[in-house]
Design an enzyme around this catalytic site. Structure first.
Site, short mmCIF file in Angstrom:
data_model
loop_
_atom_site.label_atom_id
_atom_site.label_comp_id
_atom_site.label_asym_id
_atom_site.label_seq_id
_atom_site.Cartn_x
_atom_site.Cartn_y
_atom_site.Cartn_z
N LYS A 17 0.88 -1.17 0.00
CA LYS A 17 0.00 0.00 0.00
C LYS A 17 0.92 1.22 0.00
O LYS A 17 1.65 1.46 0.95
CB LYS A 17 -0.91 -0.02 1.24
CG LYS A 17 -1.64 1.29 1.53
CD LYS A 17 -2.56 1.73 0.40
CE LYS A 17 -3.29 3.01 0.74
NZ LYS A 17 -2.57 4.23 0.38
N ARG A 37 -10.94 8.89 -3.70
CA ARG A 37 -11.67 7.89 -2.92
C ARG A 37 -13.04 8.42 -2.49
O ARG A 37 -13.99 7.66 -2.34
CB ARG A 37 -10.83 7.51 -1.72
CG ARG A 37 -11.41 6.50 -0.80
CD ARG A 37 -10.46 6.16 0.31
NE ARG A 37 -10.18 7.35 1.10
CZ ARG A 37 -9.34 7.39 2.11
NH1 ARG A 37 -8.66 6.33 2.43
NH2 ARG A 37 -9.16 8.49 2.80
N GLU A 62 -3.24 3.73 -6.95
CA GLU A 62 -2.69 4.76 -6.07
C GLU A 62 -2.06 5.85 -6.94
O GLU A 62 -1.20 5.56 -7.77
CB GLU A 62 -1.63 4.15 -5.16
CG GLU A 62 -1.30 4.95 -3.95
CD GLU A 62 -2.35 4.83 -2.85
OE1 GLU A 62 -2.31 5.68 -1.94
OE2 GLU A 62 -3.19 3.91 -2.87
#
Length: 178
Positions: A17, A37, A62
């Site tokens: 992540k 998001r 990402e």
């Protein structure tokens, strides 16, 4: 590891992540948008990335700055680009945007969300082979032999811009918010 010990690690894939912002890349019917998001359209701050979205697909990933092939910038670097209505060429050159792709939700007209993680990942890898490698790359899987080994990797990631580990069940469909 605790509760993880009850799970069979062979059923799971792990990915890093990264410390950017989670986005959905939506390019369909000639319309190109980048959503945060929270569902905000942040396309205006990333015209360099939007320009590279010359495909029909929906990707999950990402948002980072740098060049995925050799340098990933910090969250502070990314903040130079966020929340701007327009971004100068100088700013785009100093902080080029890219997406480290975690998943593929749609390709052309085909909804891929019901496919399992491994099937979607195979499709994503094949898809990414045909897009700009300076703007889109595949989040790598982390090889691990035990939950204890994965926990040790999580505690000492190989890059300073990694903030954790995501576990994905290999047989799972794509579920919103999961």
């Amino acid at each position: 590891a605790g509760d993880l010990e009850k799970l069979d690690q062979a059923d799971y894939a792990a990915e890093w992540k990264w410390d950017g912002i989670r986005v959905q890349v939506v390019a369909e019917g000639g319309i190109r948008r980048l959503y945060s998001r929270t569902g905000d359209d942040i396309s205006g701050a990333f015209p360099d990335l939007v320009e590279a979205m010359d495909f029909d697909a929906v990707l999950d990933g990402e948002l980072l700055v740098g060049d995925p092939r050799d340098k990933t910038g910090t969250f502070s670097d990314l903040q130079q680009r966020l929340n701007r209505k327009s971004v100068s060429t100088k700013m785009q050159d100093a902080y080029p945007a890219f997406v480290r792709c975690y998943d593929m939700l749609q390709q052309g007209e085909e909804d891929l969300r019901a496919l399992n993680y491994e099937q979607r990942r195979d499709r994503l890898a094949a898809f990414l082979a045909h897009v700009d490698p300076a703007r889109f790359d595949l989040s790598r899987n982390i090889a691990f032999g035990s939950w204890i080994e994965l926990e040790a990797l999580r505690k000492a990631p190989p890059h300073p811009i990694i903030e954790g580990v995501m576990l994905k069940r290999r047989d799972s469909p794509y579920l919103a918010g999961r």
